[in-house]
Structure formats: C-alpha cells, structure tokens
Design a protein around this motif. Sequence first.
Motif, PDB file in Angstrom:
ATOM      1  N   LEU A   1       0.695  -1.489  -0.002  1.00 31.04           N
ATOM      2  CA  LEU A   1      -0.121  -0.088  -0.148  1.00 31.04           C
ATOM      3  C   LEU A   1       0.839   1.284  -0.129  1.00 31.04           C
ATOM      4  O   LEU A   1       2.004   1.320   0.831  1.00 31.04           O
ATOM      5  N   VAL A   2       0.609   2.021  -0.841  1.00 32.19           N
ATOM      6  CA  VAL A   2       1.459   3.367  -1.080  1.00 32.19           C
ATOM      7  C   VAL A   2       0.267   4.720  -1.119  1.00 32.19           C
ATOM      8  O   VAL A   2      -0.976   4.288  -1.435  1.00 32.19           O
ATOM      9  N   PRO A   3       0.665   5.705  -0.851  1.00 34.83           N
ATOM     10  CA  PRO A   3      -0.255   7.038  -0.816  1.00 34.83           C
ATOM     11  C   PRO A   3      -0.893   7.023  -2.275  1.00 34.83           C
ATOM     12  O   PRO A   3      -0.275   6.844  -3.164  1.00 34.83           O
ATOM     13  N   GLY A   4      -1.958   7.439  -2.141  1.00 36.48           N
ATOM     14  CA  GLY A   4      -2.756   7.797  -3.784  1.00 36.48           C
ATOM     15  C   GLY A   4      -3.468   9.098  -3.468  1.00 36.48           C
ATOM     16  O   GLY A   4      -2.766  10.086  -3.278  1.00 36.48           O
ATOM     17  N   LEU A   5      -4.449   9.164  -3.284  1.00 38.68           N
ATOM     18  CA  LEU A   5      -5.353  10.497  -3.094  1.00 38.68           C
ATOM     19  C   LEU A   5      -5.144  10.976  -1.574  1.00 38.68           C
ATOM     20  O   LEU A   5      -5.319  12.131  -0.883  1.00 38.68           O
ATOM     21  N   ALA A   6      -4.730   9.889  -0.842  1.00 39.52           N
ATOM     22  CA  ALA A   6      -4.669  10.229   0.815  1.00 39.52           C
ATOM     23  C   ALA A   6      -2.951  10.207   0.833  1.00 39.52           C
ATOM     24  O   ALA A   6      -2.115   9.389   0.343  1.00 39.52           O
ATOM     25  N   THR A   7      -2.383  11.012   1.518  1.00 42.12           N
ATOM     26  CA  THR A   7      -0.853  11.272   1.613  1.00 42.12           C
ATOM     27  C   THR A   7      -0.452  10.375   2.933  1.00 42.12           C
ATOM     28  O   THR A   7       0.545   9.909   2.975  1.00 42.12           O
ATOM     29  N   SER A   8      -1.218  10.178   3.741  1.00 39.90           N
ATOM     30  CA  SER A   8      -1.097   9.354   5.027  1.00 39.90           C
ATOM     31  C   SER A   8      -2.440   8.844   5.684  1.00 39.90           C
ATOM     32  O   SER A   8      -3.659   9.513   5.428  1.00 39.90           O
ATOM     33  N   TRP A   9      -2.391   7.970   6.610  1.00 40.79           N
ATOM     34  CA  TRP A   9      -3.507   7.301   7.298  1.00 40.79           C
ATOM     35  C   TRP A   9      -2.882   6.817   8.613  1.00 40.79           C
ATOM     36  O   TRP A   9      -1.843   6.174   8.439  1.00 40.79           O
ATOM     37  N   LYS A  10      -3.828   6.679   9.538  1.00 41.19           N
ATOM     38  CA  LYS A  10      -3.342   5.788  10.685  1.00 41.19           C
ATOM     39  C   LYS A  10      -4.680   5.395  11.399  1.00 41.19           C
ATOM     40  O   LYS A  10      -5.827   6.043  11.356  1.00 41.19           O
ATOM     41  N   ALA A  11      -4.362   4.209  12.341  1.00 40.69           N
ATOM     42  CA  ALA A  11      -5.836   4.035  13.127  1.00 40.69           C
ATOM     43  C   ALA A  11      -5.631   4.766  14.463  1.00 40.69           C
ATOM     44  O   ALA A  11      -4.592   4.529  15.085  1.00 40.69           O
ATOM     45  N   VAL A  12      -6.565   5.481  14.663  1.00 39.32           N
ATOM     46  CA  VAL A  12      -6.573   6.253  16.052  1.00 39.32           C
ATOM     47  C   VAL A  12      -6.910   5.334  16.970  1.00 39.32           C
ATOM     48  O   VAL A  12      -5.991   5.466  18.146  1.00 39.32           O
ATOM     49  N   ASP A  13      -8.020   4.319  16.900  1.00 38.71           N
ATOM     50  CA  ASP A  13      -7.967   3.339  18.072  1.00 38.71           C
ATOM     51  C   ASP A  13      -8.706   2.178  17.191  1.00 38.71           C
ATOM     52  O   ASP A  13      -8.635   2.351  15.889  1.00 38.71           O
ATOM     53  N   ASP A  14      -9.267   1.104  17.843  1.00 35.57           N
ATOM     54  CA  ASP A  14      -9.660  -0.038  17.220  1.00 35.57           C
ATOM     55  C   ASP A  14     -10.576   0.226  16.228  1.00 35.57           C
ATOM     56  O   ASP A  14     -10.784  -0.496  14.862  1.00 35.57           O
ATOM     57  N   LEU A  15     -11.491   1.245  16.430  1.00 33.51           N
ATOM     58  CA  LEU A  15     -12.931   1.455  15.447  1.00 33.51           C
ATOM     59  C   LEU A  15     -12.576   2.805  14.638  1.00 33.51           C
ATOM     60  O   LEU A  15     -13.721   3.083  13.889  1.00 33.51           O
TER      61      LEU A  15
END
Lengths: 526, 294, 327
Positions: free
Chosen positions: A69-83
């Motif tokens: 997985l590499v950035p596309g229209l999103a530059t970064s992403w993360k799970a803040v918590d499980d949900l």
Amino acid sequence: MLRFLRLALAALAVLALPAATLAKEREVSIGLQAAITSMDPHYHNLSPNNSMMLHMFEPLIKRDANQKLVPGLATSWKAVDDLTWEFKLRKNVRFHDGSPFTADDVVFTLKRVPNVPNSPSSFATFTKPIVDVKVVDPHTIVFKTATAHVLLPSDLASVMIVSKLHGEKASTEDYNSGKAAIGTGPYKFAEYVPNQRVVLKANYGYWGGEEPWDKVTFKILTNAAARVAALLSGDVQMIETVPTADIGKLSSDKRFSLVDKVSNRVIYVHLNQRSDTAAPFITGKDGKPLAKNPLKDPRVRKALSIAINRDAIADRVMEKRAVPAGQLLPDFFFGTSKKLKPAKYDPEGAKKLLAEAGYPSGFAMTIHGTNNRYINDDKVAQAIAQFYSRIGIDAKVETMPASVYFTRATKGDFSYMQLGWGTESGEQGSSLRSLLATYDAAKGMGVTNRARYSNPELDALITQAMSTIDDKKREGLIQKAAEIAMADTALIPIHYEVSTWATARGFAYQARTDQYTLATGLKPAK
Amino acid sequence: MAPRTESPWARFRAEFAESRLAMAGLALLVVILALGILAPVISPQNPYDLAQLDVMDSRLAPGEKSADGRTYWLGTDDQGRDMLSGIFYGLRISLGVGVASTVFALAIGLVFGLVAAYFGGWVDTIIMRVVDIQLSFPAILIALILLAVLGQGVDKIVIALVTVQWAYYARTVRSSALVERQKEYVEAARVLALGQARIVFRHLLPNCLPPLIVVATVQVAHAIALEATLSFLGLGLPITEPSLGLLISNGFQYLLSGKYWISFYPGVALLLTIMAINLVADQLRDILNPRLRK
Amino acid sequence: MLAYAIRRFGQSLFVLVLMSFIVFVGVYAIGNPVELLVNPQADEVERARATAALGLDKPFLEQYWVFLKGAASGDLGRSFVYNVPALDLILDKLPATIELAFVAMVIAIALGIPLGLVAGLKPDSAIGRGIMAGSILGFSLPTFWVGLVLIMVFSVQLGWLPSNGRGDTLAVAGIPVSFLTADGLAHIAMPAVNLALFKLSLLIRLTRAGTREAVLQDYVKFARAKGLPQSRVIGVHVLKNILIPIVTVIGLELGSVIAFAIVTESIFAWPGTGKLLIDSINQLDRPVIVAYLLVIVTLFIVINFVVDVLYSMLDPRVRLGGAAASH
C-alpha cells in the motif's frame, strides 16, 4: 569506400527496424485478454475493469507493483483506535475538468458505491464496514467502523474516488459515454466501445507528473493466438498474458522483450469433505463405491499432495511461468510463512501413505478442472492425472468452461477440484478466511470453501488475526494459521502463476503481482 | 459400356473402377480405416493411458528420443503423448464421431423432410418451424447445455452434433422433395393408390437422394471439423482421449511458436481422411444417380 | 400471397416465444451467472444482493414472465455484464457481422458457381478434377486453424494485412461499412476469406452435381440440338434448373454465416455479434443470449421467407405455403 559501406549498412539497419518503433511516437496500443465491461468505476468489481479504472480514477491508497500500500489521494492514514481511522488527503489535486478534489468527493463516493443499480458485483464489500464518516476539514477525513476492521486500508485501495460534481446525477451509462468519467488519474476518457476497445488521452495537469503517452488504445484480443499475432505484426506494442507456448519464440526474437513476475494467484486443489461416506466421482477400481470418503483422511490428502511433481509441472507444462507453491501466496507477501515450502515430490512416500490409510492398491477418481479460466488449466489437470496414475490411482480428467464448472463446484458436485485464487488484498489472512475457515455464511467465514474443510483450531486463529490491528502480531497469527492448515493438507497448493507481458523493442513494462496491465507502467526503454 | 450379362454388383464394381482417382481414394480410405481399427495393435504407445505418458517428454520434435530411448517419429504433444499413436487413435474417434453423427442426423432429417414435403399443411408448418428454431440455435450453446446436463464423452458429442445437424438435412430434403412431389411419377403412384409410406420411401426418397448425398459427404467432413471447433472452444471430447480435431486444436497454440508438428501432422491425417471419403463418395454418387445413367 | 405472409408471421411469433423459453431453460441448465459475475472474494450478503439485482432471485417462471412482459413492449432486458439494453448491444455489433457475412457470401458465390459449372461441364478434365480436389481443402481444415495460418502468412510473415479489428468505416445511410475504404478492405479481406472457404467448397460441389445432371436432361440436349449458343444453354437452361438446391443452401448458409461467425470473429477480433455471443455465453449473460437468438431467428425467418418466394419464382411447380397439394 569503407565510409560508404558503413553508411549503407546504417541505412539498412534503420530500414530493418520493426514497424512498432515507427508508430507515432507518443501513441501506444496495448492488447488485453479480457473485455472491460464498464467505465463506471463502481459498477463491476472485476480485475480487468479495476485495472482499467486506475488510469482515469484513483483510490485513496494505491498498490505498488508488489501490492504494497502506498499513498494515493490520501497522503497518510492511521488507526486512531480499534474503530477509528484518520486519513489526510492530498492537496492541490484537480479532476480532469479542473475542479478541486476534497473530502466531499470521498464522502460522495462512499455514498454512491452501494447504490449503483444492477451491479453484478458491487464494491460495497469494501465500504460496508465503514459505519460513519466525519469530515474534519477539506483535507482530513475520519472513518468509524463497528468492529475492528484491519483490512480497511487494503479495502479502500479498491475504491475509486469519483467527482461529486459530475457523479451526483450520473448513471452507469453516463460513465460509459464519458460524460461522468471524470477522475483525477493520469489519463482521461476518450472512447469506450464495449468488447472492442478503450481509448485514453493524457491528463497533462496530473499531480503526479506527466505520462510519456498522449494517447493509449487498449484493444480487446481475447483469443491468445490473435493477441500474439497482433504483437508480431506490429498492430499493438504490448500484450498481456503471453501464452506459454509462445514465450520461447518471443524471448529469442530480438524485436520483442518479455517481462514477468510471480503473481498473487495460486492454483490449488480443494478436496471435497462434505460427506463422511460418499465422495462423488471417487470409487474403487472396480467401479463400486467406497465405504467412506478417503479425502477425510489427512494421510490420503498428503499422499495426493506429495504425488505431484510440482517442478515438472512448472518446468514442462507451464514452461517455467509458474513457481511451485507451498501456501496461498508467494512468501514475500504479508502473512506468509517462510517455513512453508512446496511439498517434495515423493511417489513412494505417497504409496506408503495410501497403504497406511487402507488403500494399498489405490482407488479411481476424476479430476475436475476448468479449461478457459487459468493459464494452461486443462494441461495442468492432465499432468496431475499422470502423476496419480503412478501411485496406483486410476485418474480421469474432465475439464469444462468456467460457466459450467463453477456452478457445479460450488454445489459440491466434484471431489477433486482444481481451482485458482488471486489475493487482491495482498495478505494471506483474507485468503485463509475465504478458502479454509469453516463455512459460515452469516459470519462471512469460508465463503469460498467449496470443500467444506473444517478445523476449529484454524478458525480460532483466523478470527483472532482478523481483529488484531497490530500488524506484527497479526502477521504472526496468520503465519501460524497457514502452517496449521498446510500441515493438515487442508488444500493442495500447486503453483503460483507467473504473469508475462511482451513488448515491442523500445518499450519497457513494470511487471506487477496483481496481473494488472497499466499504461502508467509502460515507458519508452532507455 | 458394360455387357448386359454381368450381375449388378459386377457392373457396379466396373463402373466404380472407371475412375482411377476414386480407386486411389478407396485404397486410401481402406488404409485409413485399417489404421483406425488396428490402432491398439500398431501404435507404439497407448495415448489414452496416462501411465504411459511422461510430461518430461513433452513437445519433443519429430525424430527425438524419449528418456528411455524410444523414438517419437512424429514428435510429442504438450503432455508427452506420441503424435503417431495419437493420430492412429484419433482417426478412430474422429471417423466414428463424424460418420455416426452424420448417419443419425441424415436419418432423422430425411424422415422429417420427406414427411413435411409430402404431407404439407400443418405437418409441414410444425416441422419447418422446429427446423427454424433448431437452425438458429448455435452449436456452441447446444454443446454447452449438453455438457452441463449430461457431462463429457464421445456419445454426448455425437448427440450434440446430431442435434445441430439434423435440421439442416430436413430442410434440404424438403426443398428437393417439394419439387419431386409435383412430378408425374408421384402422381402416378397416387393414382395407383399405393400406400403413403411406400410412395414416400420408394418413390420420393430415391429421387431426393442425389443432392442429399453431396451435402452428406461434405457434412461428414463438416461434422469432424465441427467436433474440432467444439474442442477448440473447450466443449469437445475429454482431453485425455483426443480425436484428430482435439489434437489439432491442442497444437493450434503452438503454431506461432514453430512447434508445427503438434497440429500439422494431425491436420494432414484429417485432410487425407476427408479427401478419401469424398473421392469415394463422389464416384458413388455419380454411379448411383439414376439421372446420370448413360 | 398476403394471407400466406400473415400466416407465416403468426407462426414466426410462436417460434420466437418458444425459442426464448428454450434459451431460458438452457442457460438456466448451464450454470448460475452470479458464480461468474460476482467477485470471488465477495461474501454471502453480496452474492444475495447481486442475485436480486439481476432478478435471479425470483422463481424461474416468474423470471420468464417478466421477460415476456418486457419483450411485448420491445424491451429484451439489460445485459448482466454491461448494464445496457441487450438489444442495443446487439444492434450495435450487427452491421459488422452482416457486412462480413455478405462479403464472405459474395466471394463464395462469385467463385463457387462458375468453378462448379466448369467442374460439372468438364468432369473428367484436369481442371474439373483439380477444382474438386481443391474444394476438399476448403471444408476439411478447421476454420480456426486456417484463420491462424492466414494471419501467420499475410500479417506476420508478409506484413500485408492487419491481423485484427475492423479498420476505417464510412457511414452509408447511417450504418458504418468498411468495404468502401482501403483500410477497411484490408481488414475485412482475411476474415471474409476464412469465413467463405467452407461455403465456397459447398457451392462448388453443389453446382457441379446439379450441372452434371442437367446437361443430361432432355431439355438441355434439345436446346443444344436447336443450335443455341453454349453460353445461352448454360446460362439459361442449365443454371436455371440447378438453382433450387443452390438457393436453399445459400439461404441456409447466409443465415449460419451471420449467426455463427464465432470462430472467425474471435480469431480476427472482428467486432461483430459472433464474438459478443461467445463472450456472453461464457459469462452466462442471459439477456444478451436470448436477445441475440431472437434477432437471429427473426433474421432466419426473413431469409427463409425470401428463399421460399424465390423458389416459387424459379420453379412454377412449387407453390407457396404447400397449399397446392391436392390430396
């Protein structure tokens, strides 16, 4: 005199250049093996479509040539918590018509995906886990899921973002006509003729930089020989899925070059374990039914696995365009175990195992397979039958088109089913869940477990893995699950298909594991 | 001109032997039939027994030797099947399938075509509308349905080919019978109050036969080729028991790569077979045709 | 004549309805389209949704009823795969196929009848025998094999003709045709020859057989005896009398060429209905298969009708409708 000769030779050399390089410089034609059924990115979840859509549209997260997985229209992403997941969107991206891309387009896309009328295979599978969306600012968006959903980034890599401006009232027809086919991708829609061709034009303002082609024409050449002939005669500059028969000739021809890469598709065998007593198409050698289903016995399953000479199949039947398999994905993918090697060819050991299981003189069995779905599928089935005839099993082979085969296989009509599985998510957990978890439609477990193999220990590990957000921990669990399944010969992996592309000289293609053919991966050779 | 004292059989033989080409065709056909019938005895390998094949010997060129020192005179296919043995066995299946399906289709078509033409009216209407439906049904769809319902096998292929072809004969027969029906001899037979079955089969049939034999001999070849096409589309015979057509379509994918022998030799065998059938049939037709009698 | 046409029309409607029912049953017997259309990774919920979206969740007879109601108003359903009206999809591809079929038939007729006449008039000459032997080649080799050999020779080795596709088209009365442009002709040449080969052989053989019989008939002998020129004897007396079976076969073959150019179209990637049909069958796209066959049946009915009318013109003894049979 010498100088003149040299000049003449040079002139000759120029004349001898293949027609391909004389084609208009920034135009290229590519021969595809399967039809593109729609230009609506949310209509039909089908590999050839998904591959085509990546030219005009982009997902938030892209996959590189190895499905990382590499950035596309999103530059970064993360799970803040499980949900909860937070995505940062790329700034200064414009759609083909010049309108800016914002979080609203993402919200609109998620709303549209489950509501495309008549979709024969919806992308809603990927968006369903998202129960709530919050737009924090035009370039920050937060997704909520009901349960921990570890595959969210991978799922979103399959969902193309469309323009809210053009999509709100658009139907699938509007995408097919090009009216609504407005994305952010490196190419723009030019023409779509169903079952015939797709023409794309360069998007010069693309955020990721300009592409080397002004115009790309994809021709649908379903027949393999026709595809090769089109390349040989210079009608196209690249083809996908080169038939193994022609690889030898093409690779020795200086006018063409070949690239290949092991793919995410494993060819495997499911062994029907639905019933303890009767197994369809398995009898004693005298034709009388057996007392019990031999495939329930792990020794028999193992015998059937080690009786196959995978190296011979890869080398002779697949002409080296296959890699013997020991699990469901090649071992550079997420969740694969380095400990799992392809089963060693051991006909003597197989005979011994059969004898131990109570079949010292073997039995009779029909191998069922497709003949138009996977690379050389009918030839592989025949070769396997050859190997079984050497351990005392009377093996027959019946192959049929996919249209007949899959319905019957799903019904459980066959005992020995040769099948293929491509892991689009690029991680082994989802494959184990689909193919080997105990069948439970309600929970989405074992949905493609046509053998109805069942192992509670394996189920527990898969369930645990699929709710573990931590990548390291999850990978360990999936690896363990795979090792348990393979030790039990839950299914018989044969090989991973190697996908092959051939280009005319002067072109270079970046081969991919997902078998996609992308104009963005085709460059003029240096 | 044959003398009158000879028996009909002798005259028939003499007439047939008039054409050297037809005699050559007959000789060829006898050889081919013998090869087909004797295939299990004369083949170096049983190509249908998977235990005798070795995938390590696959795609050997003609004249190359196997790992255990045997020579493959016509090379091997993608499974290591000896092409020579494959062709002998394939001849058997192809001829069997071609002839059987043509005979059944011809018989069915003949009956329905004659009945439709002779009785006319609603009988004709119903038969011809069924023929219309049948003719517009693609062979591939019929084969696929039969494959899904009945499974794979030589008998199923014959059923599929008969289903595809009978209507063709029915229509051809009807059109010639329509013409014949109006002729004086049928009228005369009616006046004599002969039974209808007798009129149809003893008077109408022989006179409708000549154009039909042309079509039928071509159709034996066509049936064999159609079986090959169905195999090419993946709807033919079991791949472990190849016919000539299946051998050709298996070899088809190697045409561009220069491994010509996989489809070339079965192609030659098919060509010779069909040529022999047609040379013999052409002469037979000329002899049997009452209107060509000098 | 009019009454005959009306009766034929009524029968045709019945044929169409029966045909559609048979196809429904047939496709149902082959397999479940959802198995092929839905992504293999999809769960049970998605499968159920797709089944409902395609209308396959209803009982079989209800599905057929829905189809009939639509068909009555000219709607033959939407393609499962392409989500466009099935009829549009077919009508879009039909001109290419009809054009290919006509060119193939023209080749077959233009070569087949003269060659057959020669072979029939001089059955024992070298030319006659040569033509007959050559005609065997035409139907003994499978179409797909000949097609690829053509491509190998003319596209790959010689580079004279393009290996696939239709090329430039010109619109004539709104219908695109390719035989008016050089590029179009280059594209159509190989597939048309490939398709014509079998028909050509059949026509040669039929014409020869008919000719051989005709020249022995009294009226031909009489015409010769009257001292009519050879060309007139052949052109009028021989040809006219061998035309009936030939017209039948041409009618049949034209239909089958249009309907089932499947193999040729897929080898040459000719964008016609044959390729569409095989792809639809492979994907069990039932609305397209049904609509396609209905279009073809309609076409066949029209062709058969024309052939029957032609009979009555060629041979006054044949009267339309078989009503002439005076039992």
